[in-house]
Design a protein around this motif. Sequence first.
Motif, PDB file in Angstrom:
ATOM      1  N   TYR A  13       0.845  -1.208   0.000  1.00  0.00           N
ATOM      2  CA  TYR A  13       0.000   0.000   0.000  1.00  0.00           C
ATOM      3  C   TYR A  13       0.877   1.254   0.000  1.00  0.00           C
ATOM      4  N   ALA A  14       1.917   1.271   0.850  1.00  0.00           N
ATOM      5  CA  ALA A  14       2.819   2.437   0.916  1.00  0.00           C
ATOM      6  C   ALA A  14       3.563   2.599  -0.413  1.00  0.00           C
ATOM      7  N   LYS A  15       3.979   1.483  -0.963  1.00  0.00           N
ATOM      8  CA  LYS A  15       4.699   1.486  -2.254  1.00  0.00           C
ATOM      9  C   LYS A  15       3.799   2.051  -3.353  1.00  0.00           C
ATOM     10  N   ASP A  16       2.573   1.581  -3.420  1.00  0.00           N
ATOM     11  CA  ASP A  16       1.630   2.030  -4.453  1.00  0.00           C
ATOM     12  C   ASP A  16       1.292   3.505  -4.274  1.00  0.00           C
ATOM     13  N   ILE A  30      10.580   5.534   2.767  1.00  0.00           N
ATOM     14  CA  ILE A  30       9.832   4.638   3.672  1.00  0.00           C
ATOM     15  C   ILE A  30      10.615   3.341   3.883  1.00  0.00           C
ATOM     16  N   GLU A  31      11.161   2.788   2.808  1.00  0.00           N
ATOM     17  CA  GLU A  31      11.907   1.535   2.946  1.00  0.00           C
ATOM     18  C   GLU A  31      13.138   1.726   3.847  1.00  0.00           C
ATOM     19  N   LEU A  57       6.043   2.137   8.132  1.00  0.00           N
ATOM     20  CA  LEU A  57       5.504   2.032   6.759  1.00  0.00           C
ATOM     21  C   LEU A  57       4.449   3.098   6.455  1.00  0.00           C
ATOM     22  N   LEU A  58       3.714   3.523   7.483  1.00  0.00           N
ATOM     23  CA  LEU A  58       2.597   4.461   7.248  1.00  0.00           C
ATOM     24  C   LEU A  58       2.904   5.902   7.654  1.00  0.00           C
ATOM     25  N   HIS A  59       4.121   6.179   8.154  1.00  0.00           N
ATOM     26  CA  HIS A  59       4.344   7.485   8.796  1.00  0.00           C
ATOM     27  C   HIS A  59       4.232   8.677   7.847  1.00  0.00           C
ATOM     28  N   ILE A  92      -4.163   0.115  16.360  1.00  0.00           N
ATOM     29  CA  ILE A  92      -4.449   1.260  15.478  1.00  0.00           C
ATOM     30  C   ILE A  92      -4.192   2.561  16.247  1.00  0.00           C
ATOM     31  N   ASP A  93      -4.676   2.616  17.493  1.00  0.00           N
ATOM     32  CA  ASP A  93      -4.459   3.816  18.319  1.00  0.00           C
ATOM     33  C   ASP A  93      -2.975   4.092  18.488  1.00  0.00           C
ATOM     34  N   HIS A  94      -2.225   3.038  18.750  1.00  0.00           N
ATOM     35  CA  HIS A  94      -0.782   3.198  18.988  1.00  0.00           C
ATOM     36  C   HIS A  94      -0.073   3.707  17.721  1.00  0.00           C
ATOM     37  N   VAL A  95      -0.364   3.063  16.595  1.00  0.00           N
ATOM     38  CA  VAL A  95       0.291   3.447  15.329  1.00  0.00           C
ATOM     39  C   VAL A  95      -0.065   4.892  14.958  1.00  0.00           C
TER      40      VAL A  95
END
Length: 218
Positions: A13-16, A30-31, A57-59, A92-95
């Motif tokens: 998802y991050a890559k796309d 990201i990588e 990965l999502l930051h 989810i909350d933590h991320v």
Amino acid sequence: MFKEEIIAKTMQYAKDTLGGEGSGHDWWHIERVWNNAKHIAEKEGITDTYVIELAALLHDIADWKFHNGDEEAGPRTARTWLESLEVEEENIDHVTDIIRKLSFKGAQVTTTMPTKEGMIVQDADRLDAIGAIGIARTFTYGGHKGREMYNPNIPPVMHNSFEAYKSNQSHTLNHFYEKLFLLKERMNTEAAKHIAEQRHHYMETFVQQFLSEWEGKA
Ligand code: ADP
Ligand code: NI
């Protein structure tokens, strides 16, 4: 879904999403942050890297810089994605909390990162802002924004609010004084502090050489 599968899907998802990004916040950033984070976690003796990996990965999935200054765009986009994978609410909350608190907000603005996982992701992101790659990303960003690379008439500003930092339009060399040279002292973990020493030194040498050449001395 197994944790490995969630991480693999999030990686894709991050890559796309960030694949063709041209400001230095692309998939390769990201990588590198993901790899830095896993490396620091190992040094810190952390075996469960699930939250760390998802946050790394999502930051930058929806950075405020590219969403009209909206600081909630990142956490919100990450939440929607993780909910679609039915990740547990607690994780989810933590991320999303890590993503919300990750960013540098100005030279005179103190930020806190409450969990070890968050500290590791923050260090991993900040390591990618310094050293040779940090230099390259900074000039890439400046070019992307159409800024002067240097203007000796405009001194750096030590921003005392996130608002002031966000609205800054200064030339690129100031970014070294306004952020990059400050990161070494702000690393949370011993492993990152160690790596930062050498990268910091490399940047200092670069800026000294740059300024000498500017004045025709080198
Ligand atoms: P953080 O991950 O701490 O939020 P940013 O996303 O603001 O950091 O910045 C990441 C990188 O983008 C910086 O380390 C730098 O390379 C580049 N960058 C951001 N703002 C600027 C700027 N004003 N001038 C030059 N480069 C910048
Ligand atoms: Ni980042």
